[in-house]
Design a protein around this motif. Structure first.
Motif, PDB file in Angstrom:
ATOM      1  N   ALA A   2       7.323  23.783  -9.563  1.00 15.96           N
ATOM      2  CA  ALA A   2       7.913  23.665  -8.234  1.00 15.96           C
ATOM      3  C   ALA A   2       8.235  25.048  -7.674  1.00 15.96           C
ATOM      4  O   ALA A   2       8.279  26.045  -8.395  1.00 15.96           O
ATOM      5  N   SER A   3       8.491  25.093  -6.387  1.00 17.54           N
ATOM      6  CA  SER A   3       8.727  26.365  -5.716  1.00 17.54           C
ATOM      7  C   SER A   3      10.007  27.042  -6.209  1.00 17.54           C
ATOM      8  O   SER A   3      11.051  26.397  -6.362  1.00 17.54           O
ATOM      9  N   ALA A   4       9.904  28.345  -6.435  1.00 14.01           N
ATOM     10  CA  ALA A   4      11.079  29.134  -6.819  1.00 14.01           C
ATOM     11  C   ALA A   4      11.815  29.665  -5.601  1.00 14.01           C
ATOM     12  O   ALA A   4      12.897  30.237  -5.731  1.00 14.01           O
ATOM     13  N   GLN A   5      11.233  29.471  -4.417  1.00 13.78           N
ATOM     14  CA  GLN A   5      11.812  29.997  -3.194  1.00 13.78           C
ATOM     15  C   GLN A   5      12.451  28.875  -2.381  1.00 13.78           C
ATOM     16  O   GLN A   5      11.872  27.798  -2.247  1.00 13.78           O
ATOM     17  N   ALA A   6      13.622  29.166  -1.849  1.00 12.97           N
ATOM     18  CA  ALA A   6      14.240  28.212  -0.932  1.00 12.97           C
ATOM     19  C   ALA A   6      13.422  28.153   0.350  1.00 12.97           C
ATOM     20  O   ALA A   6      12.864  29.150   0.788  1.00 12.97           O
ATOM     21  N   SER A   7      13.320  26.967   0.907  1.00 14.62           N
ATOM     22  CA  SER A   7      12.553  26.789   2.135  1.00 14.62           C
ATOM     23  C   SER A   7      13.501  26.618   3.318  1.00 14.62           C
ATOM     24  O   SER A   7      14.577  26.038   3.186  1.00 14.62           O
ATOM     25  N   THR A   8      13.105  27.147   4.451  1.00 15.68           N
ATOM     26  CA  THR A   8      13.932  27.045   5.649  1.00 15.68           C
ATOM     27  C   THR A   8      14.285  25.584   5.939  1.00 15.68           C
ATOM     28  O   THR A   8      13.411  24.721   5.987  1.00 15.68           O
ATOM     29  N   GLY A   9      15.556  25.320   6.073  1.00 11.30           N
ATOM     30  CA  GLY A   9      16.004  23.965   6.366  1.00 11.30           C
ATOM     31  C   GLY A   9      16.229  23.110   5.132  1.00 11.30           C
ATOM     32  O   GLY A   9      16.742  22.011   5.224  1.00 11.30           O
ATOM     33  N   ARG A  10      15.838  23.631   3.950  1.00  8.32           N
ATOM     34  CA  ARG A  10      16.013  22.850   2.728  1.00  8.32           C
ATOM     35  C   ARG A  10      17.027  23.517   1.794  1.00  8.32           C
ATOM     36  O   ARG A  10      17.629  22.876   0.975  1.00  8.32           O
ATOM     37  N   GLY A  11      17.129  24.826   1.862  1.00  2.40           N
ATOM     38  CA  GLY A  11      18.262  25.518   1.288  1.00  2.40           C
ATOM     39  C   GLY A  11      18.292  25.761  -0.199  1.00  2.40           C
ATOM     40  O   GLY A  11      19.253  26.330  -0.691  1.00  2.40           O
ATOM     41  N   ARG A  12      17.291  25.386  -0.953  1.00  2.76           N
ATOM     42  CA  ARG A  12      17.356  25.604  -2.392  1.00  2.76           C
ATOM     43  C   ARG A  12      15.959  25.701  -2.990  1.00  2.76           C
ATOM     44  O   ARG A  12      14.987  25.169  -2.446  1.00  2.76           O
ATOM     45  N   ALA A  13      15.890  26.396  -4.125  1.00  5.60           N
ATOM     46  CA  ALA A  13      14.645  26.405  -4.886  1.00  5.60           C
ATOM     47  C   ALA A  13      14.389  24.998  -5.423  1.00  5.60           C
ATOM     48  O   ALA A  13      15.303  24.201  -5.591  1.00  5.60           O
ATOM     49  N   GLY A  14      13.140  24.720  -5.706  1.00  4.51           N
ATOM     50  CA  GLY A  14      12.796  23.393  -6.207  1.00  4.51           C
ATOM     51  C   GLY A  14      12.829  22.319  -5.148  1.00  4.51           C
ATOM     52  O   GLY A  14      12.781  21.121  -5.467  1.00  4.51           O
TER      53      GLY A  14
END
Length: 242
Positions: free
Chosen positions: A133-145
């Motif tokens: 899963a993604s290690a980077q937080a995504s805009t609007g989702r706020g957390r890794a994974g």
């Protein structure tokens, strides 16, 4: 593995091989490039959802090291070379895959950063997936994974299409195992070790997610003395069954 291509054959022989020889299925993330000692098997590739998995015959250390099959998929999006953040699975020759699945929803509204790679080993009744899963937080989702539930949804869709309800997805979820209930985790269970799998952060982010219909006894533990060194994550041993 933090990209085996950075150190080439050595990492596969010194870190991956000891784990592979004592495992029914070995799920790898950040697998870099296939080792030079692995040879592509003619006619054994699978293309699905815009990605391709290739099967390799791997003989680490020559014929005395035993035969393994490696399933490798490029998921790295860098423009040159094989890249670092790729997925792979290794099985002994006796567990050669009967089927290979690339689980990925290609609709951008439901898409994860990377697809999941799954195989159906010869003597195992469940499909087994490797995930990252993604290690980077995504805009609007706020957390890794943030895309972990999307990976699970894609796996469930592929399994439904094959008439399969039971599956195991192991890897780096980049989120804590108790952080699923609010994001569509009701159909799954998390099988995780009690000790941190990434010592630098003290977090448990490497574990298995399984469908709730899989009722086998489970066990998970970190492997401090095997397969470390190159990676900043500890290997996780997962056992399903009595």
């Amino acid at each position: 593995m933090q990209g085996s291509s950075t150190s080439g054959e050595c990492i596969w022989l010194t870190r991956v091989y000891p784990l592979a020889r004592t495992s029914h299925v070995l799920a790898l993330q950040e697998a870099g490039a296939p080792p030079a000692s692995a040879q592509p098997v003619p006619g054994r590739t699978w293309t699905q959802n815009g990605r391709t998995v290739a099967e390799y015959l791997w003989r680490p250390g020559g014929s005395r090291g035993g035969d393994f099959y490696l399933y490798w998929m490029r998921t790295d999006t860098s423009p040159s070379g094989n890249g670092r953040v790729n997925l792979a699975m290794v099985v002994p020759a006796a567990q050669r895959a009967r089927d290979v699945v690339i689980a990925w929803d290609t609709n951008p509204a439901h898409q994860s950063v990377r697809p999941a790679l799954g195989i159906l080993p010869t003597d195992i009744d469940q499909y087994v997936f490797t995930v990252h899963a993604s290690a980077q937080a995504s805009t609007g989702r706020g957390r890794a994974g943030w895309d972990a539930p999307r990976i699970v949804s894609a796996i469930e869709c592929e399994m439904a299409a094959r008439g399969r309800r039971q599956w195991i997805a192991a890897g780096d979820w980049n989120r804590l195992p108790d952080n699923w209930a609010s994001q569509g985790g009701g159909t799954t269970l998390q099988v995780a070790p009690s000790e941190p799998t990434r010592p630098a952060s003290g977090a448990v982010i490497d574990y298995a997610v399984i469908n709730r219909t899989l009722t086998l006894p489970t066990m998970a533990r970190t492997e401090h003395n095997r397969g470390g060194g190159q990676s900043d994550h500890l290997p996780v041993f997962l056992h399903f069954g009595s």
